[in-house]
Design a protein around this motif. Structure first.
Motif, short mmCIF file in Angstrom:
data_model
loop_
_atom_site.label_atom_id
_atom_site.label_comp_id
_atom_site.label_asym_id
_atom_site.label_seq_id
_atom_site.Cartn_x
_atom_site.Cartn_y
_atom_site.Cartn_z
N ASN A 287 -41.76 -79.62 0.99
CA ASN A 287 -40.52 -78.86 0.84
C ASN A 287 -39.52 -79.63 -0.02
O ASN A 287 -39.42 -80.86 0.08
CB ASN A 287 -39.85 -78.61 2.19
CG ASN A 287 -40.64 -77.70 3.09
OD1 ASN A 287 -41.38 -76.83 2.63
ND2 ASN A 287 -40.50 -77.88 4.41
N ILE A 288 -38.74 -78.90 -0.82
CA ILE A 288 -37.60 -79.49 -1.52
C ILE A 288 -36.38 -78.65 -1.21
O ILE A 288 -36.35 -77.45 -1.51
CB ILE A 288 -37.82 -79.57 -3.05
CG1 ILE A 288 -39.05 -80.42 -3.37
CG2 ILE A 288 -36.59 -80.14 -3.73
CD1 ILE A 288 -39.31 -80.59 -4.86
N GLY A 289 -35.39 -79.27 -0.59
CA GLY A 289 -34.18 -78.56 -0.23
C GLY A 289 -33.08 -79.51 0.18
O GLY A 289 -33.20 -80.73 0.00
N THR A 290 -32.04 -78.95 0.76
CA THR A 290 -30.90 -79.76 1.21
C THR A 290 -30.93 -80.00 2.71
O THR A 290 -30.28 -80.93 3.20
CB THR A 290 -29.57 -79.06 0.86
OG1 THR A 290 -29.49 -77.83 1.62
CG2 THR A 290 -29.49 -78.74 -0.62
N GLY A 291 -31.64 -79.15 3.45
CA GLY A 291 -31.62 -79.23 4.90
C GLY A 291 -30.34 -78.67 5.49
O GLY A 291 -30.06 -78.87 6.68
N LYS A 292 -29.54 -77.94 4.67
CA LYS A 292 -28.28 -77.34 5.14
C LYS A 292 -28.33 -75.84 4.90
O LYS A 292 -28.90 -75.38 3.90
CB LYS A 292 -27.09 -77.94 4.38
CG LYS A 292 -26.93 -79.44 4.56
CD LYS A 292 -25.73 -79.95 3.77
CE LYS A 292 -25.55 -81.46 3.95
NZ LYS A 292 -24.36 -81.96 3.20
N GLU A 293 -27.72 -75.05 5.79
CA GLU A 293 -27.76 -73.61 5.65
C GLU A 293 -26.38 -72.98 5.76
O GLU A 293 -25.44 -73.60 6.28
CB GLU A 293 -28.70 -72.99 6.70
CG GLU A 293 -28.29 -73.25 8.14
CD GLU A 293 -29.34 -72.79 9.14
OE1 GLU A 293 -30.26 -72.05 8.77
OE2 GLU A 293 -29.24 -73.20 10.32
N ILE A 294 -26.28 -71.74 5.27
CA ILE A 294 -25.02 -71.00 5.28
C ILE A 294 -25.37 -69.52 5.39
O ILE A 294 -26.40 -69.07 4.86
CB ILE A 294 -24.21 -71.29 3.98
CG1 ILE A 294 -22.83 -70.63 4.03
CG2 ILE A 294 -24.98 -70.85 2.74
CD1 ILE A 294 -21.94 -71.02 2.86
N SER A 295 -24.55 -68.74 6.08
CA SER A 295 -24.80 -67.31 6.18
C SER A 295 -24.46 -66.64 4.84
O SER A 295 -23.65 -67.16 4.05
CB SER A 295 -23.97 -66.67 7.30
OG SER A 295 -22.59 -66.62 6.93
N ILE A 296 -25.04 -65.49 4.59
CA ILE A 296 -24.74 -64.75 3.37
C ILE A 296 -23.25 -64.38 3.33
O ILE A 296 -22.62 -64.43 2.27
CB ILE A 296 -25.61 -63.48 3.27
CG1 ILE A 296 -27.10 -63.86 3.21
CG2 ILE A 296 -25.20 -62.64 2.07
CD1 ILE A 296 -27.48 -64.74 2.03
N GLU A 297 -22.69 -64.06 4.47
CA GLU A 297 -21.26 -63.75 4.52
C GLU A 297 -20.43 -64.96 4.11
O GLU A 297 -19.50 -64.85 3.29
CB GLU A 297 -20.85 -63.31 5.93
CG GLU A 297 -19.36 -62.97 6.03
CD GLU A 297 -18.95 -62.50 7.41
OE1 GLU A 297 -17.82 -61.99 7.55
OE2 GLU A 297 -19.76 -62.62 8.36
N GLN A 298 -20.74 -66.13 4.65
CA GLN A 298 -19.98 -67.34 4.30
C GLN A 298 -20.20 -67.73 2.84
O GLN A 298 -19.28 -68.22 2.17
CB GLN A 298 -20.38 -68.50 5.23
CG GLN A 298 -19.90 -68.33 6.66
CD GLN A 298 -18.37 -68.23 6.74
OE1 GLN A 298 -17.65 -69.01 6.13
NE2 GLN A 298 -17.90 -67.26 7.51
N LEU A 299 -21.41 -67.50 2.33
CA LEU A 299 -21.68 -67.74 0.92
C LEU A 299 -20.79 -66.86 0.06
O LEU A 299 -20.18 -67.32 -0.91
CB LEU A 299 -23.14 -67.46 0.60
CG LEU A 299 -23.51 -67.49 -0.89
CD1 LEU A 299 -23.38 -68.89 -1.46
CD2 LEU A 299 -24.91 -66.93 -1.11
N ALA A 300 -20.71 -65.56 0.41
CA ALA A 300 -19.90 -64.63 -0.36
C ALA A 300 -18.42 -65.03 -0.33
O ALA A 300 -17.72 -64.96 -1.35
CB ALA A 300 -20.08 -63.21 0.17
N LEU A 301 -17.96 -65.48 0.82
CA LEU A 301 -16.56 -65.93 0.94
C LEU A 301 -16.32 -67.18 0.10
O LEU A 301 -15.27 -67.31 -0.54
CB LEU A 301 -16.23 -66.20 2.41
CG LEU A 301 -16.12 -64.96 3.31
CD1 LEU A 301 -16.02 -65.38 4.77
CD2 LEU A 301 -14.92 -64.10 2.92
N LEU A 302 -17.28 -68.10 0.09
CA LEU A 302 -17.15 -69.30 -0.73
C LEU A 302 -17.07 -68.93 -2.22
O LEU A 302 -16.26 -69.48 -2.98
CB LEU A 302 -18.33 -70.24 -0.48
CG LEU A 302 -18.33 -71.58 -1.21
CD1 LEU A 302 -19.02 -72.65 -0.36
CD2 LEU A 302 -19.03 -71.50 -2.56
N LEU A 303 -17.91 -67.96 -2.64
CA LEU A 303 -17.91 -67.55 -4.04
C LEU A 303 -16.61 -66.82 -4.39
O LEU A 303 -16.12 -66.95 -5.52
CB LEU A 303 -19.13 -66.66 -4.33
CG LEU A 303 -20.47 -67.39 -4.26
CD1 LEU A 303 -21.61 -66.41 -4.43
CD2 LEU A 303 -20.56 -68.48 -5.32
#
Length: 314
Positions: free
Chosen positions: A239-255
């Motif tokens: 696997n290659i990733g960050t090991g951190k997650e975010i909800s789609i709602e929180q992603l949209a708010l961040l954007l």
């Protein structure tokens, strides 16, 4: 892999391939081989075989693939299955025939079962049913993993398979009909801002959790693995990733914050959510000496700047 090695990057114009080329150029690698899809159709075995015989690359980054989001995967499953199977099969076999020193095959964490335990460990492969919306793409990538592993066993090749999480960054696809969630949201929110719209529609409930990795971080990880790790150390795949997650709602708010949009989000629950949660276990990658460096907000700002400079102004 030294600075004079001949390195073929398949798919050099895409999100992943272009990031790998940028990384290699910045690190001083001077013999990078590329071909556009018009110059070389990777779905055609004879063309690929001739190309490998003529160019004799020593190292191969197999980043070429037919990719897309939920809509594209659901609409064109036959194309996703055929194109990806043909591309990877032809490149892997041609690499074996000329005895390349090492090949790195790129897939996706969509290979995991829909309801696999979280975070996703490499050993969870094929332990349950796949997510139906991207089943064709996942099956193709699983076949690539198994092919590399089988060749390592039978032919003593040194072929590595890596499965990155959701990617974003420069050269991403911002077409709303075929893009992934992050670039699609960047475009939607930007257009809502420009048009003074009071709301932005977001697919699904907003509750699914996702992990996002900047393409430049992925490229750094791929070059690290190519330089320092063999297939025996990596295992069947990694696997290659960050090991951190975010909800789609929180992603949209961040954007919304990054773009400067002050309207409201409206979630369209008639659209599919896809897999409820998809977080990678990156402990094996950390053990092999690599960890991400670009956090999501910084990466989102970079992706939005690229969108403004290369999509809006083009």
């Amino acid at each position: 892999m030294d600075k004079q090695s001949k390195i073929y990057v398949a798919g050099h114009r895409g999100l992943v391939g272009s990031a790998i080329v940028r990384k290699l150029n910045a690190a001083g690698y001077s013999k990078i081989i590329t071909r556009t899809s018009k110059e070389l159709d990777l779905r055609k075995q004879v063309e690929v075989g001739v190309f490998f015989e003529e160019e004799q690359p020593e190292y191969v980054f197999l980043a070429a693939a037919k990719v897309g989001g939920i809509l594209a995967n659901s609409t064109y499953p036959g194309q996703f299955l055929y194109d990806n199977l043909m591309i990877q099969t032809n490149v892997i076999e041609a690499a074996r025939q000329i005895e390349v020193k090492k090949l790195l095959f790129l897939g996706s964490t969509c290979i995991y079962p829909k309801m696999a335990p979280q975070p996703l460990k490499e050993e969870y492969l094929l332990t349950g049913e796949l997510e139906s919306t991207n089943e064709a793409y996942a099956i193709a990538k699983i076949a690539g993993i198994k092919m590399c592993n089988a060749y390592n066993k039978e032919y003593k090749t040194n072929f590595i398979s890596v499965m990155p999480t959701n990617l974003y960054g420069p050269n991403d696809n911002f077409d709303l009909q075929s893009s992934h969630v992050l670039p699609a949201l960047i475009r939607k929110i930007h257009e809502a801002k420009m048009n003074n719209e009071s709301t932005v529609s977001v697919w699904g409930s907003g509750r699914p959790l996702r992990e996002f990795l900047h393409a430049d971080d992925l490229a750094d990880a791929c070059v690290h693995l190519m330089k320092h790790c063999d297939a025996e150390q990596v295992g069947e795949f990694i696997n290659i990733g960050t090991g951190k997650e975010i909800s789609i709602e929180q992603l949209a708010l961040l954007l919304c914050e990054v773009i400067g949009y002050e309207g409201k989000l409206v979630f369209d629950i008639s659209k599919p959510d896809g897999t409820p949660r998809k977080l990678t276990d990156v402990s094996k990658l950390h053990h092999l000496g690599w960890k991400h460096s670009i956090e999501l907000k910084e990466g989102a700002q970079d992706a939005y700047s690229w969108y403004l400079d290369n999509v809006i102004k083009s």
